[in-house]
Design an enzyme around this catalytic site. Structure first.
Site, mmCIF file in Angstrom:
data_model
loop_
_atom_site.group_PDB
_atom_site.id
_atom_site.type_symbol
_atom_site.label_atom_id
_atom_site.label_comp_id
_atom_site.label_asym_id
_atom_site.label_seq_id
_atom_site.Cartn_x
_atom_site.Cartn_y
_atom_site.Cartn_z
ATOM 1 N N ASP A 166 0.926 -1.761 0.188
ATOM 2 C CA ASP A 166 -0.102 -0.166 0.113
ATOM 3 C C ASP A 166 0.717 1.290 0.343
ATOM 4 O O ASP A 166 1.955 1.318 0.109
ATOM 5 C CB ASP A 166 -0.778 0.182 1.186
ATOM 6 C CG ASP A 166 -1.914 1.235 0.909
ATOM 7 O OD1 ASP A 166 -2.151 1.247 -0.126
ATOM 8 O OD2 ASP A 166 -2.560 1.076 2.116
ATOM 9 N N ASN A 222 1.476 3.604 -2.830
ATOM 10 C CA ASN A 222 2.062 3.900 -3.929
ATOM 11 C C ASN A 222 1.425 5.109 -4.833
ATOM 12 O O ASN A 222 2.801 6.114 -5.060
ATOM 13 C CB ASN A 222 1.954 2.776 -5.475
ATOM 14 C CG ASN A 222 2.500 1.563 -5.307
ATOM 15 O OD1 ASN A 222 3.708 1.410 -4.147
ATOM 16 N ND2 ASN A 222 1.497 0.028 -5.639
ATOM 17 N N ARG A 273 -0.588 7.250 -2.945
ATOM 18 C CA ARG A 273 0.342 8.522 -1.977
ATOM 19 C C ARG A 273 1.739 8.868 -2.433
ATOM 20 O O ARG A 273 2.258 10.231 -2.120
ATOM 21 C CB ARG A 273 0.111 8.441 -0.617
ATOM 22 C CG ARG A 273 -1.187 8.011 -0.477
ATOM 23 C CD ARG A 273 -1.589 7.679 0.576
ATOM 24 N NE ARG A 273 -1.176 6.286 1.160
ATOM 25 C CZ ARG A 273 -1.979 5.539 2.111
ATOM 26 N NH1 ARG A 273 -0.817 6.575 3.536
ATOM 27 N NH2 ARG A 273 -1.323 4.349 1.870
ATOM 28 N N TRP A 274 2.160 7.978 -2.376
ATOM 29 C CA TRP A 274 3.579 7.658 -3.073
ATOM 30 C C TRP A 274 4.582 8.913 -3.926
ATOM 31 O O TRP A 274 5.448 10.347 -4.309
ATOM 32 C CB TRP A 274 4.730 6.940 -3.442
ATOM 33 C CG TRP A 274 6.443 7.045 -3.163
ATOM 34 C CD1 TRP A 274 7.432 7.019 -2.324
ATOM 35 C CD2 TRP A 274 6.947 7.185 -4.528
ATOM 36 N NE1 TRP A 274 8.048 7.468 -2.592
ATOM 37 C CE2 TRP A 274 8.229 7.465 -3.866
ATOM 38 C CE3 TRP A 274 6.921 7.518 -5.857
ATOM 39 C CZ2 TRP A 274 9.182 7.275 -5.030
ATOM 40 C CZ3 TRP A 274 7.756 7.536 -6.915
ATOM 41 C CH2 TRP A 274 9.429 7.774 -6.252
ATOM 42 N N ARG A 321 -0.531 9.309 -10.125
ATOM 43 C CA ARG A 321 -0.202 8.468 -9.463
ATOM 44 C C ARG A 321 0.100 6.654 -10.109
ATOM 45 O O ARG A 321 0.873 6.293 -9.425
ATOM 46 C CB ARG A 321 -1.796 7.522 -9.080
ATOM 47 C CG ARG A 321 -2.411 8.912 -7.964
ATOM 48 C CD ARG A 321 -3.767 8.373 -7.916
ATOM 49 N NE ARG A 321 -4.404 7.136 -7.442
ATOM 50 C CZ ARG A 321 -4.078 6.539 -5.498
ATOM 51 N NH1 ARG A 321 -3.851 7.670 -5.366
ATOM 52 N NH2 ARG A 321 -4.715 5.401 -5.652
ATOM 53 N N HIS A 370 2.735 3.459 -8.770
ATOM 54 C CA HIS A 370 2.768 1.954 -9.035
ATOM 55 C C HIS A 370 3.594 1.206 -9.682
ATOM 56 O O HIS A 370 3.997 0.213 -9.123
ATOM 57 C CB HIS A 370 1.487 2.034 -9.587
ATOM 58 C CG HIS A 370 0.013 2.011 -9.206
ATOM 59 N ND1 HIS A 370 0.158 1.387 -7.748
ATOM 60 C CD2 HIS A 370 -0.975 2.925 -9.599
ATOM 61 C CE1 HIS A 370 -1.381 1.716 -7.286
ATOM 62 N NE2 HIS A 370 -2.069 2.979 -8.211
ATOM 63 N N LEU A 374 11.625 -20.499 -4.407
ATOM 64 C CA LEU A 374 11.062 -20.433 -3.765
ATOM 65 C C LEU A 374 9.474 -19.644 -4.307
ATOM 66 O O LEU A 374 9.783 -19.911 -5.596
ATOM 67 C CB LEU A 374 11.024 -18.231 -3.128
ATOM 68 C CG LEU A 374 9.755 -17.461 -2.051
ATOM 69 C CD1 LEU A 374 11.296 -16.410 -1.733
ATOM 70 C CD2 LEU A 374 9.319 -16.506 -3.810
ATOM 71 N N ARG A 390 1.978 -4.595 5.962
ATOM 72 C CA ARG A 390 1.456 -4.225 5.351
ATOM 73 C C ARG A 390 2.084 -2.330 5.995
ATOM 74 O O ARG A 390 2.810 -2.242 6.984
ATOM 75 C CB ARG A 390 -0.336 -3.507 5.632
ATOM 76 C CG ARG A 390 -0.896 -3.019 4.904
ATOM 77 C CD ARG A 390 -2.616 -2.505 5.271
ATOM 78 N NE ARG A 390 -3.128 -1.897 4.210
ATOM 79 C CZ ARG A 390 -4.170 -1.470 3.883
ATOM 80 N NH1 ARG A 390 -5.546 -2.207 4.460
ATOM 81 N NH2 ARG A 390 -4.982 -0.502 2.508
ATOM 82 N N SER A 437 -7.990 -5.502 4.616
ATOM 83 C CA SER A 437 -7.964 -5.312 3.442
ATOM 84 C C SER A 437 -8.927 -6.849 2.594
ATOM 85 O O SER A 437 -8.857 -6.752 1.436
ATOM 86 C CB SER A 437 -8.101 -4.661 2.397
ATOM 87 O OG SER A 437 -7.876 -2.903 3.335
#
Length: 239
Positions: A16, A18, A20-21, A29, A33, A127, A182, A190
């Site tokens: 969470d 991206n 706002r950054w 925006r 992302h 992994l 988170r 969420s």
């Protein structure tokens, strides 16, 4: 190599912050992302290095379709771009790739990339990287019940056990979820991995996802190592 003694086997991350950054930097925006996607490679490598077995990233929820169409379109293009660029490295590093969620709503181009990546990496031995896309925790549980019913059409539903149902969840066959992280300052999960998070440790940080680097991840692992995981029991001190 990490000095942490207790490494989680399965780590999940709600990526969470991206948008706002990007907005803090007066950028669109969608650029947030892309910056966030670029962060994934180093974190996956770090997890593999310290011994994490499975990583599940919350990339796109069932609710995210309600975002502005241009942002959704940008996320879909980003998904395609990410798979095209990262699949060769995943194969080289023996990473297994899976998408958790319903593929029905994705475009043919997105579904093609997902299915190709899953097929190409299915026999890798390293992994496990799960990307939750068009995913919701409630959907996962309902879908598991439906799949169980398909497999056992004449069975009495009252006989269904937690262990039975766990075999039909999206994460079936993987380690139990140990740590859910988170980023971005929110303190909720969420609709993410609701069943799997029943006994997971929950780690919330104000750090926005594009700034969540290996050092921040290591802080989460150190915090996890200090947790007293009782799984509903109590810690009994010696007399």
């Amino acid at each position: 190599m990490s000095s942490v003694q207790h490494i989680p086997s399965h780590v999940a991350i709600i990526m969470d912050g991206n948008g706002r950054w990007a907005q803090q930097r007066h950028m669109p925006r969608k650029l947030g992302h892309y910056q966030g996607a670029a962060r994934v490679r180093g974190l996956i490598a770090h997890c593999a290095q310290v011994g994490v077995k499975s990583v599940t990233l919350f990339a796109f929820s069932t609710e995210n379709w309600h975002r502005p169409s241009d942002e959704v379109d940008a996320l879909m293009l980003l998904f395609i771009d990410y798979l095209d660029k990262e699949l060769p490295l995943m194969l080289a590093e023996q990473v297994r790739f899976r998408v958790l969620g319903s593929l029905a709503r994705f475009s043919p181009a997105v579904r093609e990339r997902i299915e190709f990546a899953q097929t190409q990496s299915q026999h890798n031995t390293g992994l496990m990287l799960n990307v939750a896309a068009n995913y919701g925790g409630r959907w996962d549980i309902v879908h598991a019940v439906q799949q169980w019913h398909v497999a056992h059409p004449t069975a009495y539903v009252g006989a269904l056990t937690e262990e039975d149902l766990s075999h039909y969840l999206s994460t079936a066959g993987q380690p139990e979820l140990d740590l859910l992280i988170r980023t971005g300052g929110e303190s909720r999960i969420s609709n993410f991995l609701l069943w799997q998070a029943a006994y997971a440790e929950l780690y919330f940080t104000d750090t926005l996802w594009p700034d969540f680097d290996e050092a921040e991840l290591q802080k989460a692992f150190v915090w996890f190592a200090a947790r007293d995981r009782r799984f509903g029991g109590v810690t009994v001190s010696a007399p």
